[in-house]
Design a protein around this motif. Structure first.
Motif, PDB file in Angstrom:
ATOM      1  N   THR A  39      20.764 -73.738  30.208  1.00 19.01           N
ATOM      2  CA  THR A  39      20.141 -73.848  28.890  1.00 19.01           C
ATOM      3  C   THR A  39      18.816 -73.102  28.820  1.00 19.01           C
ATOM      4  OG1 THR A  39      21.150 -76.032  28.682  1.00 19.01           O
ATOM      5  CG2 THR A  39      19.419 -75.474  27.109  1.00 19.01           C
ATOM      6  N   SER A  85      25.030 -71.537  25.366  1.00 23.44           N
ATOM      7  CA  SER A  85      24.931 -72.732  26.206  1.00 23.44           C
ATOM      8  C   SER A  85      26.228 -73.531  26.187  1.00 23.44           C
ATOM      9  CB  SER A  85      23.770 -73.619  25.726  1.00 23.44           C
ATOM     10  OG  SER A  85      22.533 -72.948  25.851  1.00 23.44           O
ATOM     11  N   ASP A 107      22.100 -79.103  30.331  1.00 22.05           N
ATOM     12  CA  ASP A 107      23.355 -78.434  30.695  1.00 22.05           C
ATOM     13  C   ASP A 107      24.529 -79.400  30.630  1.00 22.05           C
ATOM     14  OD1 ASP A 107      21.789 -76.262  31.130  1.00 22.05           O
ATOM     15  OD2 ASP A 107      22.015 -76.211  33.309  1.00 22.05           O
ATOM     16  N   ASP A 125      22.372 -71.707  21.393  1.00 19.44           N
ATOM     17  CA  ASP A 125      23.250 -72.869  21.434  1.00 19.44           C
ATOM     18  C   ASP A 125      24.693 -72.465  21.723  1.00 19.44           C
ATOM     19  OD1 ASP A 125      21.328 -74.797  21.011  1.00 19.44           O
ATOM     20  OD2 ASP A 125      21.462 -74.675  18.836  1.00 19.44           O
ATOM     21  N   TYR A 158      25.499 -79.999  26.947  1.00 20.71           N
ATOM     22  CA  TYR A 158      26.226 -78.869  26.351  1.00 20.71           C
ATOM     23  C   TYR A 158      27.640 -78.741  26.929  1.00 20.71           C
ATOM     24  CZ  TYR A 158      22.286 -76.942  23.758  1.00 20.71           C
ATOM     25  OH  TYR A 158      21.275 -76.738  22.858  1.00 20.71           O
TER      26      TYR A 158
END
Length: 431
Positions: A135, A72, A38, A69, A41
């Motif tokens: 995520t 996230s 996390d 993706d 991202y």
């Protein structure tokens, strides 16, 4: 009067959806966001400048999961926004499971929702936090939910109910998101293939069914052709399992099989409780359906074996018995390939035989309960799809890098089947 009967179940479902959404949002307040992946991202947009630049590099160097993706990247910097979205999608998953399993029967719908809520609290939370709460839920819980949303038109088709154009559009978009993840793409394709054979035999293949098949096939083709997946396998091989490249096809398949059997039928894994509940549900449903006595006895063998094995393991682990159970403890902790783990020979062979017996009993249960029928075919298809979602990962070192979260698709499939059995138990007549 007819209008009121249609509105009442909808209002009940809407109220349940709201209750679950609020409850999930409250529970998510205890989750520590910005952990593990996390945090990575959350910094993506600042590093890459745009989401497009990140995704372009991602498909070349790591993964084909564009939707996971993208979600996230957008949600990791905003944990509160993730809590809202995750609560809504999770509540939608519960309500959709009730609709798919129970149809319009509100009492059965409530039983399904209550059952799934109990497992929300029973399954270890870390299964959805391994790579970070945001995520992991985005990459595992959300595809499962969207895959179930996509099945709504199919479930209505089987019930000979009409489906609105808006629901068809929503289902197609949901399928596109779900099929972008490897495990769910395989599971959904298997389910649609089985449904296609049945609908073809009934001469009732609607045009939208071909669109769904096309989405699944194109998604799988995209997954296979994206170079990032091959790059990721090579990197994970070096970091987690250097000898993975030396394994034969048979050894990789065996690796996936051992992981599957150890997790779902072994006392060392608490996920086996989900299997135990499923087997007990089948056994109780056989009693309700007044199946032959020998069938009922046979169905109770599997949960008795699994529960007694778990009890013995717990006794061994807690030190209640200091002798006689050492072999049992070593047995269920051993789930690695021969030649690569600390245990070899007899323990591994015994574990394999015992778990395969439970697996065969589990696969036989729908046939014993429902006989040769459409319902037993549905249950068997869901069972096989869930088991295949774990088995296939033997061909990737991800099976060693991703820990328990790779089991979530299979556990979710088992929960849906248990919910269906529970629904039948609560009805006035057996399903």
């Amino acid at each position: 009067m007819k209008k009121n009967t249609n509105i009442q179940p909808a209002l009940r479902a809407a109220l349940l959806f709201l209750v679950f959404a609020v409850l999930l949002f409250w529970l998510e307040g205890f989750c520590e966001a910005a952990q593990h992946d996390d945090a990575v991202y959350a910094n993506v947009l600042r590093r890459y400048g745009s989401l497009y630049a990140f995704l372009s590099e991602r498909v070349e160097t790591w993964s084909s999961r564009l939707f996971g993706d993208a979600f996230s990247v957008l949600l990791a910097p905003q944990p509160v926004l993730w809590r809202i979205c995750n609560a809504l999608i999770g509540a939608g998953l519960f309500v959709c499971a009730g609709v798919v399993c129970a149809g319009k029967q509100s009492a059965a719908l409530f039983s399904v929702l209550a059952f799934l809520l109990s497992f929300l609290l029973m399954i270890p939370p870390h299964i959805l936090s391994g790579a970070g709460w945001i995520t992991t839920t985005v990459n595992y819980l959300w595809p499962f939910a969207f895959g179930l949303f996509a099945l709504l038109p199919l479930s209505r088709l089987f019930r000979k109910e009409r489906c609105s154009a808006a629901l068809h559009v929503f289902a197609a978009l949901s399928l596109l998101i779900a099929a972008n993840t490897e495990q769910f793409a395989i599971m959904l394709l298997l389910f649609y293939a089985a449904a296609g054979f049945y609908l073809l035999s009934q001469k009732n293949l609607p045009p939208w069914f071909f669109l769904h098949i096309a989405i699944l096939c194109l998604s799988l083709l995209f997954i296979l052709l994206v170079p990032g997946n091959r790059v990721r396998i090579a990197r994970e091989t070096l970091s987690h399992m250097p000898y993975f490249a030396e394994l034969s096809v048979g050894e990789k398949l065996f690796s996936g099989l051992l992981t599957l059997l150890h997790a779902l039928f072994g006392g060392a894994e608490q996920y086996a409780y989900v299997t135990l509940v499923l087997l007990l549900s089948y056994a109780l449903l056989a009693v309700k359906r007044k199946r032959p006595r020998r069938v009922i006895v046979f169905l109770f063998i599997a949960p008795l074996l699994l529960s007694s094995e778990q009890l013995l393991f717990l006794l061994w682990r807690n030190g209640s018995w200091n002798s006689g159970l050492r072999f049992l403890g070593a047995l269920w902790q051993n789930f690695t390939l021969p030649g690569y783990g600390g245990m070899q020979g007899a323990p591994l062979l015994f574990q394999l035989c015992f778990s395969l017996l439970l697996l065969l009993l589990t696969l036989a249960a729908p046939l014993l309960v429902y006989g040769r029928s459409f319902l037993s075919a549905v249950h068997l298809t869901v069972l096989c799809a869930g088991l295949l979602s774990v088995l296939m990962l033997g061909f990737s070192p991800t099976i060693y890098a991703s820990a328990g979260r790779i089991l979530f698709p299979c556990i979710g499939a088992f929960l849906l089947l248990s919910a269906g059995c529970l629904t039948a138990l609560f009805r006035g007549r057996a399903a």
